[in-house]
Structures are given as structure tokens and as C-alpha cells.
Scaffold this motif. Structure first.
Motif, short mmCIF file in Angstrom:
data_model
loop_
_atom_site.label_atom_id
_atom_site.label_comp_id
_atom_site.label_asym_id
_atom_site.label_seq_id
_atom_site.Cartn_x
_atom_site.Cartn_y
_atom_site.Cartn_z
N ALA A 120 -5.28 8.71 -9.12
CA ALA A 120 -4.69 8.03 -7.98
C ALA A 120 -5.74 7.17 -7.28
O ALA A 120 -6.88 7.57 -7.11
CB ALA A 120 -4.13 9.06 -7.00
N MET A 150 0.83 -1.20 0.00
CA MET A 150 0.00 0.00 0.00
C MET A 150 0.87 1.25 0.00
O MET A 150 1.20 1.80 1.06
CB MET A 150 -0.94 0.01 1.20
CG MET A 150 -1.93 1.17 1.19
SD MET A 150 -3.28 0.96 2.36
CE MET A 150 -2.41 1.16 3.92
N MET A 190 2.45 11.74 -7.07
CA MET A 190 2.21 10.34 -6.78
C MET A 190 3.52 9.55 -6.71
O MET A 190 4.56 9.97 -7.23
CB MET A 190 1.32 9.73 -7.88
CG MET A 190 -0.10 10.25 -7.87
SD MET A 190 -1.07 9.61 -9.26
CE MET A 190 -1.01 7.83 -8.93
N HIS A 223 0.56 8.41 -1.53
CA HIS A 223 0.91 9.56 -2.37
C HIS A 223 0.88 10.80 -1.49
O HIS A 223 -0.17 11.16 -0.94
CB HIS A 223 -0.08 9.71 -3.52
CG HIS A 223 -0.31 8.45 -4.29
ND1 HIS A 223 0.71 7.75 -4.88
CD2 HIS A 223 -1.45 7.75 -4.55
CE1 HIS A 223 0.21 6.68 -5.49
NE2 HIS A 223 -1.08 6.66 -5.29
N MET A 259 4.03 4.56 -9.78
CA MET A 259 3.12 3.41 -9.77
C MET A 259 3.49 2.34 -10.79
O MET A 259 3.19 1.17 -10.57
CB MET A 259 1.68 3.89 -9.98
CG MET A 259 1.15 4.71 -8.81
SD MET A 259 1.38 3.90 -7.20
CE MET A 259 0.40 2.41 -7.42
N SER A 309 -4.29 6.83 -1.09
CA SER A 309 -4.35 8.03 -1.93
C SER A 309 -5.17 9.12 -1.24
O SER A 309 -5.79 9.95 -1.90
CB SER A 309 -4.96 7.69 -3.29
OG SER A 309 -6.08 6.82 -3.16
N GLU A 340 -3.91 1.49 -2.59
CA GLU A 340 -3.24 2.79 -2.47
C GLU A 340 -3.82 3.62 -1.33
O GLU A 340 -5.05 3.74 -1.21
CB GLU A 340 -3.38 3.58 -3.77
CG GLU A 340 -2.68 2.97 -4.96
CD GLU A 340 -3.14 3.62 -6.25
OE1 GLU A 340 -2.74 4.80 -6.48
OE2 GLU A 340 -3.88 2.98 -7.02
N GLY A 396 -8.36 2.39 -3.87
CA GLY A 396 -7.66 3.42 -3.12
C GLY A 396 -8.65 4.17 -2.26
O GLY A 396 -9.84 3.85 -2.23
#
Length: 395
Positions: free
Chosen positions: A182, A140, A148, A143, A151, A169, A167, A189
């Protein structure tokens, strides 16, 4: 280091964050949406949330968006929806807000820390490769600040090592890479709408975004006491039977109404944040004592960063923060204690020196005020106070 000169009167403070002016400008629309909540009489998990989820789908390009009561809950629900089991490892960056790792614990897993790329402050792909163990189940990345993580590189490691990619995010609304928003590079995310975020509510609120229908359905159930049956198509119809132990993590309709109104100026705010960051760059470029200004890593494809935070690294960070406070300038230190040194993770057995890039950032990084309502004279005051600390004069 220059000798600090005596304090001067501060006629008006510069807060680290304020949205008073933009909120006033949006008030007619916010008032209209909030009145709809009162007129409808549904204050949680109601039609305003349903509308907000559809708007978030349209903005991010996700198949599904599920509103919940905070970004932290969004992380916990996402991890559970991805099937995390007791004591399985989740690889997370060691330099992040504590929720990145505490959510793993709350979901039943075990955080496995990974050092960062010192340029992006995000999880480093080579460090990730070295950190994978037989217990690792998910990875995980987070950002942070204005761009970011890489990826492409992280997804390649995840695929090669059989890891599920999700993520954090939370800070990344509006950020994109390879044409994708994102949060949409793996199974899902999250987004946080804490008031100071790029898109902020009037209290806590969050969302899970995903292209995976199974994840979406499970998160929908978990946010409402584990009651399966709610889908985006028939929201808010839901079964009275509980299929899995869940949470009370529903989003409030007033927060959804506020977010819906504020979404109408999000792109305008993102442009203004970029302009302010460029102004900071020009004003602070040659100031001694500043180790580095934000650096943007160019990515192939359709990529966009968003300046949620303007983060600099400086010498004598803590004394600078004290100086700015005396000058009436608000700051935020990100993050003074990296996660492996937090007392709540002491049982993981890490010590100082284990993650050098994160530790260096934690000792030098500080964020300056950056938000659309920031006035030009306020920015000048911030920059003058920084120059004053390092040179002994404001000009």
C-alpha cells in the motif's frame, strides 16, 4: 431490542488498545536501540532514523522511505511534493479521519469528497468518476480498517481523467495488492506510526514511501525547513541553503529506534491480529443487532489485508457503546461525523444526504478491541457484553 439488564461488576477492564505485554517482551531490544541514541548524542534526524528508513524500504519494497514526525505531516509533505497548487482539487473519501482532508487544506488545495464502497469503506471508483471536476488535480484514496481500496479500479479512473494518484495509506502497513505494498500505486503514500497503529511508536511518527526520486528528494527537503541537498545516500549531510519554505517535520531518533525494534515482530503481530478477527467472527456471527461483520473483498493477484481495526456495524450503536463502557470494555467509533459534515469543511457547501454510504457507516460503525496483547478471556468478555446488550443475556 432486548431490555438491558443491570450492570455487573467488572473485575478487569478491557482497554481498546494496549501494548504493555508485547512492549515488555521487546524491551531488551528496545533498550539496546534507545541506548544507542543516547550514546550517539543525536536525537533528531540522525543515524537511527537513517537505519529505520532503510529497514522500511526493505519491508515495503519502496525505493525510498522518508521518516517524518507524524502521518499527518507525511500527507501534507507528499501533496506538496507532488506539486499541488493553491485551490487545486484533491479527491478524497468522505469517510476517513479528518487528516485525510485537512492535509489537503494545509497543503494549499481544496478537498473534493467522494462517497465510499460500503463493503470496504474505501473510495468507490464509480463515485470518483462522477466527482471529478475541471479543478481536480489529484486523487487520494484511503485504506481503512483491514483492507485496501480497489486500486486497479481507482488507478484506471485516475489515468483516464489525468489525475495524479497518491495514497493515504496511514493505516495500511503490511497491506498489499497486486504484489505491491500500500502506498506504491501512484506517486507515493504515507504511513502513520501513532502508538495504536499496527506498527506503533511511543508517540507521533510517520513516513512517506515512494518509488519517485523527485518526490523523495522534495519530501526530504520539506521535512527539514526546505533545505535541499539531503538524499538517502548521504543522509544526514544537508545544504544550509533553503530552496523552498518547509517545515520542522524531522523524525526523532528515539521513535526510530523503537520502531526498528518493533518491526522485528510485525509479521507475528499481523498473524495474531488475523486470528483474533477470526475468533470475533465466530463469536459474533449470529448475534441479533449486528448489521454486519467485517467482509473481505477478494482481489486478483497477490493481495493481503491486515486487521488494524475490527469494525462492525450495529443497531443502536451509541447505546451499545455506553453499555460496553459500563462493562469496562473500550471501543472506538469510526467516524461519528463524516468529513462533509465537519464544521471545518462547512464552506464546501455540503449537507446531510450528499454521501449516503458514508453517512450510514458513521451512524452504525464501532470498533472492538483488537491488538496482539488481547487475552482470550478479555475477548470473551467483550463478546459476552455485546450479546448481553442485544439479547439480555451474555450467553
Amino acid at each position: 431490542m432486548a431490555t438491558q439488564i443491570s450492570d455487573t461488576p467488572v473485575s478487569e477492564a478491557v482497554p481498546f488498545f494496549s501494548q504493555a505485554e508485547s512492549f515488555d517482551a521487546l524491551w531488551p531490544l528496545i533498550e539496546e536501540r534507545v541506548n544507542e541514541v543516547f550514546e550517539g548524542g543525536k536525537f533528531s534526524h540522525g543515524p537511527q532514523v537513517a537505519r529505520w528508513e532503510k529497514e522500511l524500504v526493505a519491508y515495503t519494497g519502496a525505493r525510498f522511505a522518508i521518516g517524518v514526525n507524524s502521518g499527518t505531516d507525511a500527507l501534507v509533505l507528499l501533496l506538496r511534493a507532488c506539486g499541488l497548487r493553491r485551490d487545486e482539487g484533491v479527491l478524497v473519501p468522505v469517510y476517513s479521519f479528518v487528516a485525510t482532508a485537512s492535509s489537503v487544506v494545509l497543503a494549499g488545495g481544496r478537498p473534493q469528497f467522494v462517497d465510499i464502497d460500503p463493503t470496504t469503506y474505501a473510495m468507490d471508483a464509480a463515485a470518483l468518476e462522477s466527482a471529478v471536476t475541471p479543478e481536480s488535480r489529484l486523487v487520494m484514496p484511503a485504506h481503512l480498517f483491514h483492507q485496501m481500496a480497489d486500486m486497479r479500479a481507482l488507478a484506471a479512473v485516475a489515468a483516464g481523467r489525468g489525475l495524479t494518484l497518491v495514497e493515504d495509506s496511514a493505516e495500511a502497513i503490511g497491506m498489499r495488492q497486486d504484489g505491491r505494498h500500500a502506498g506504491l500505486f501512484g506517486r507515493g503514500g504515507v504511513l502513520s506510526f501513532f502508538p495504536s497503529k499496527t506498527l506503533g511508536a511511543l508517540g507521533d511518527a510517520g513516513a512517506v514511501i515512494t518509488d519517485d526520486e523527485q518526490v523523495a528528494q522534495t519530501v526530504c527537503a520539506l521535512r527539514h525547513h526546505g533545505r535541499f541537498g539531503a538524499t538517502l545516500a548521504d543522509f544526514p549531510t544537508i545544504s544550509t541553503e533553503t530552496g523552498v519554505a518547509g517545515y520542522n517535520s524531522k523524525m526523532d531518533d528515539i521513535q526510530a529506534a523503537v520502531l526498528s525494534a518493533k518491526l522485528t515482530r510485525l509479521e507475528q503481530d499481523i498473524v495474531r491480529r488475523a486470528e483474533l478477527a477470526a475468533d470475533y467472527d465466530r463469536a459474533l456471527r449470529d448475534v441479533p443487532g449486528i448489521v454486519r461483520l467485517p467482509r473481505t473483498v477478494e482481489r486478483p493477484g497477490d493481495a493481503r489485508g491486515v486487521f488494524y481495526v475490527y469494525l462492525i456495524e450495529v443497531e443502536d450503536r451509541d447505546r451499545l457503546v455506553e453499555h460496553l463502557e459500563r462493562r469496562g470494555v473500550g471501543t472506538e467509533v469510526y467516524y461519528p461525523t463524516p468529513l462533509h459534515l465537519q464544521p471545518c469543511f462547512a464552506s464546501l457547501g455540503h449537507s446531510r444526504g450528499d454521501f449516503p454510504h458514508a453517512e450510514a457507516a458513521s451512524e452504525r460503525a464501532v470498533a472492538l478491541p483488537l491488538y496482539p496483547d488481547l487475552k482470550p478471556d478479555h475477548m470473551e468478555r467483550v463478546c459476552a457484553a455485546v450479546r448481553e446488550f442485544y439479547t439480555g443475556r451474555p450467553e
